[in-house]
Design a protein around this motif. Structure first.
Motif, PDB file in Angstrom:
ATOM      1  N   SER A 185       6.438  -4.217   5.669  1.00  0.00           N
ATOM      2  CA  SER A 185       5.390  -4.220   6.688  1.00  0.00           C
ATOM      3  C   SER A 185       6.007  -4.245   8.074  1.00  0.00           C
ATOM      4  O   SER A 185       7.200  -4.520   8.234  1.00  0.00           O
ATOM      5  CB  SER A 185       4.490  -5.450   6.520  1.00  0.00           C
ATOM      6  N   GLU A 228      -1.610  -2.241   7.814  1.00  0.00           N
ATOM      7  CA  GLU A 228      -1.828  -3.028   6.598  1.00  0.00           C
ATOM      8  C   GLU A 228      -0.500  -3.529   6.051  1.00  0.00           C
ATOM      9  O   GLU A 228       0.564  -2.969   6.326  1.00  0.00           O
ATOM     10  CB  GLU A 228      -2.488  -2.154   5.519  1.00  0.00           C
ATOM     11  N   GLU A 229      -0.597  -4.550   5.216  1.00  0.00           N
ATOM     12  CA  GLU A 229       0.597  -5.022   4.526  1.00  0.00           C
ATOM     13  C   GLU A 229       1.124  -3.895   3.644  1.00  0.00           C
ATOM     14  O   GLU A 229       0.350  -3.223   2.954  1.00  0.00           O
ATOM     15  CB  GLU A 229       0.239  -6.244   3.663  1.00  0.00           C
ATOM     16  N   GLN A 231       2.369  -1.107   4.656  1.00  0.00           N
ATOM     17  CA  GLN A 231       2.095   0.224   5.203  1.00  0.00           C
ATOM     18  C   GLN A 231       3.240   0.767   6.072  1.00  0.00           C
ATOM     19  O   GLN A 231       3.101   1.798   6.743  1.00  0.00           O
ATOM     20  CB  GLN A 231       0.800   0.171   6.034  1.00  0.00           C
TER      21      GLN A 231
END
Lengths: 378, 300
Positions: A185, A228-229, A231
């Motif tokens: 991330s 987002e986590e 991403q």
């Protein structure tokens, strides 16, 4: 087909050149010795503020964020002239090229409000927390970890080769939030957060350029995550495609080649061998130039550049290499206190095949994506 | 700055591709040093392709693109000089053309209707006397010929000589671009199919890297050649020809390494491109000559 600039493009280029002529100080050549140095960073804030006031810092950004939606060619002409002048924007060129645009694409309204205006005003420096001692070309194997603890993340790890880390206010950080290659991330981390230690690495590249950055129990709010986590790869890929062709190195390389040739001619040292080598270097620069222009042409037309970007990168490395070897062989005195501009260019040129990804990876991409040769088994 | 061909150029390329499709493979029993077919030139002549450079909407850029595309074929024909240099000869000189440089054997000399003589700094144009030329066998994959005795000709004024040399450079670069691309394509195909050590040769990274480097060089030659055809600038022409000869030297070596012993046979078509590139390497005084021209036109 057309290999010349239209009137608007020529006028814009002249505008940028005039700005540089009137806003670079007399002693510019002695400041421009390291894009990451304290003196350069300080100068860049003054200079970028002036650029912003003249509408020349982020013209290609949306109006909402201080730009005027100028096209891809304007952005590139600006970058060319800036780089050819020794990049007076210092590390802020990254903000302009891709960090700002990436936040526009993936940031929350709060992140955008906090981080984009200072970029548009030329008042902030960022650093890129990507490479690690064990993760360079193999970035996916990075180990810096961001452990969720309630509504915060606790970051531990180490980054290396981090440009501008000594001067940056914020870090665009890649960290692992889970197991598996894809669980990476991005965090936007203020560099004054407790637990961050920056150590400059003395290098061939120039003062203040590369650093180690240690993260020891660095606490950041969950709101510091970009996107987002997990991403990170999508975001990085987008960031790379926004950057497109990267630094227009050919612009400075060819200018410095000309400078070197002029010096040799003045000293009656531009003999046959030097001339032939200079001609080859010139050809390499012109090839890199055309490849770069071709990609911007595609971008202007909305075509996503694929492996062609890798071709342009390799050609750029070839150009930098040719010019560097020419100077080393025929004007060594310029690298020993003789000419700060040639020295500065040499120091920036030597990383062309390493920074922003190793040239060998680009060769892999050309082979597998352009030539469609079968991948090597791992 | 616009790298896309216009609609007329696209149509022209398309028409050429159609004509060229008959000539895109060597015959299966082919075992010669070179491959030609008089029909190719005839069809190009009939199709008006030699006059593309003169048409305003098309211009020399289009001619350069045609030359590059034709050079990819296994069949060779004298097209580059006809398309790119002929318009600059003045007068009413007949095609096909050939260059005789410092009295050496040259490409297409035995069948040329007009000779461009390069003797040191002098440039002249003349029609060969009957029975003054003869074909010679050579390692180069072009039909080569030589003059039995030097002809008489009037050297051209310096400005005309410079102009002709400039367009010869552009023609050379455009031809080299096509040869390089075709050679690369042939090597890529071979590397995808040929297996050793349990996998295709093209899956070895060392090979991939060299192929990628060759690709960067080849594509650079093409862009520089087309740009030179567009600007018509002497400096651009010299840069394009220099890059063409530099790239050719390296690429020819690498590609023959990749196609191994198979590539040494006359059956395998690689020599039809690589041994044409070799012929181009010596022209106009080779890399040194081009570098000198770059210096004259770009560094003064």
């Amino acid at each position: 087909m057309e290999f010349d600039w239209n009137q608007a493009q020529q006028e814009f280029r002249t505008t940028v050149q005039n700005f540089l002529a009137t806003h670079l100080p007399e002693n510019w050549e002695s400041i421009a010795h390291g894009p990451g140095s304290a003196s350069q960073s300080e100068f860049s804030k003054q200079f970028c503020a002036q650029l912003a006031a003249a509408g020349l810092l982020v013209p290609h950004w949306p109006e909402q964020w201080g730009g005027r939606n100028a096209d891809a060619w304007s952005a590139f002409i600006l970058a060319e002239e800036m780089w050819a002048a020794g990049e007076p924007r210092g590390g802020q060129y990254m903000n302009v090229n891709w960090i700002g645009p990436t936040l526009m694409r993936f940031g929350t309204p709060e992140q955008q409000e906090r981080y984009i205006p200072p970029m548009a005003q030329g008042q902030t420096l960022w650093c890129q927390g990507f490479s690690e001692p064990e993760a360079g070309s193999d970035l996916a194997s990075l180990r810096t970890k961001a452990q969720r603890e309630g509504d915060r993340f606790c970051i531990n790890g180490q980054k290396i080769w981090t440009s501008y880390a000594g001067e940056a206010e914020t870090c665009f950080l890649l960290a692992r939030t889970g197991t598996g290659k894809k669980s990476i991330s991005i965090f936007l981390v203020p560099m004054d957060t407790p637990g961050i230690t920056v150590v400059e690495i003395p290098s061939l590249i120039g003062e203040g350029d590369i650093h180690e950055v240690f993260f020891e129990n660095v606490m950041v709010p969950a709101s510091a995550m970009l996107g987002e986590e997990g991403q990170a790869w999508d975001i990085v890929r987008t960031a790379l495609s926004l950057e497109r062709v990267g630094i227009p190195r050919f612009a400075l390389a060819s200018r410095m080649l000309r400078r070197a040739i002029n010096l040799l001619q003045q000293q009656l040292r531009f003999h046959q061998g030097a001339m032939e080598q200079a001609a080859r270097a010139q050809a390499a620069c012109e090839a890199a130039r055309l490849f770069s222009y071709e990609i911007i042409d595609q971008r202007q037309k909305g075509i996503i550049a694929g492996p062609e970007a890798s071709v342009a990168r390799v050609a750029t490395v070839n150009a930098e290499r040719s010019v560097a070897e020419f100077v080393v062989e025929h004007l060594p005195e310029t690298l020993a206190g003789g000419d700060p501009l040639l020295l500065a260019h040499h120091q920036r040129g030597i990383v062309a095949g390493i920074a922003s990804g190793a040239a060998e990876i680009q060769l892999n991409l050309i082979a597998t994506q352009l030539l469609q040769l079968p991948r090597e088994p791992r | 700055m616009d790298f896309a061909p216009n609609a007329d150029q696209i149509a022209l390329n398309s028409a050429l591709d159609k004509l060229a499709s008959k000539f895109k493979s060597a015959p299966t029993e082919f075992r010669q040093f070179t491959l030609t077919d008089a029909e190719l030139r005839r069809e190009l002549e009939q199709g008006g392709f030699f006059d593309a450079a003169q048409i305003p909407e098309l211009g020399p850029v289009s001619a350069a693109m045609l030359v590059e595309r034709l050079a990819r074929l296994p069949y060779t024909a004298e097209v580059a000089l006809s398309m790119l240099v002929h318009p600059h000869l003045g007068g009413d000189w007949a095609r096909p053309l050939a260059i005789v440089e410092n009295g050496r054997p040259g490409r297409f000399v035995a069948e040329a209707a007009t000779l461009i003589m390069l003797d040191g700094d002098q440039v002249g144009i003349c029609a060969p006397e009957p029975d003054s030329v003869e074909a010679v066998d050579s390692l180069f994959a072009y039909p080569m010929g030589r003059l039995k005795q030097p002809p008489r000709y009037q050297p051209l004024p310096a400005a005309d000589a410079d102009n002709i040399r400039k367009w010869i450079r552009i023609a050379l670069a455009a031809e080299a671009a096509g040869l390089l691309q075709a050679a690369l394509d042939a090597a890529t195909e071979h590397l995808s199919i040929r297996k050793q050590f349990g996998r295709p040769l093209g899956s070895f990274q060392a090979v991939q890297h060299r192929m990628a480097e060759c690709t960067v060089l080849a594509r650079g030659v093409r862009l520089l050649a087309i740009k030179a055809a567009w600007t018509g600038a002497a400096g651009d022409a010299a840069i394009a020809a220099l890059h063409a000869q530099e790239s050719a030297a390296r690429v020819v070596y690498d590609l023959h390494q990749f196609v191994g012993a198979m590539g040494m046979t006359l059956e395998f078509p690689m020599h039809l491109w690589t041994y044409r590139l070799k012929a181009l390497l010596s022209e106009l005084n080779g890399r040194g000559g081009q570098a000198q021209a770059v210096a004259v036109h770009c560094f003064q």
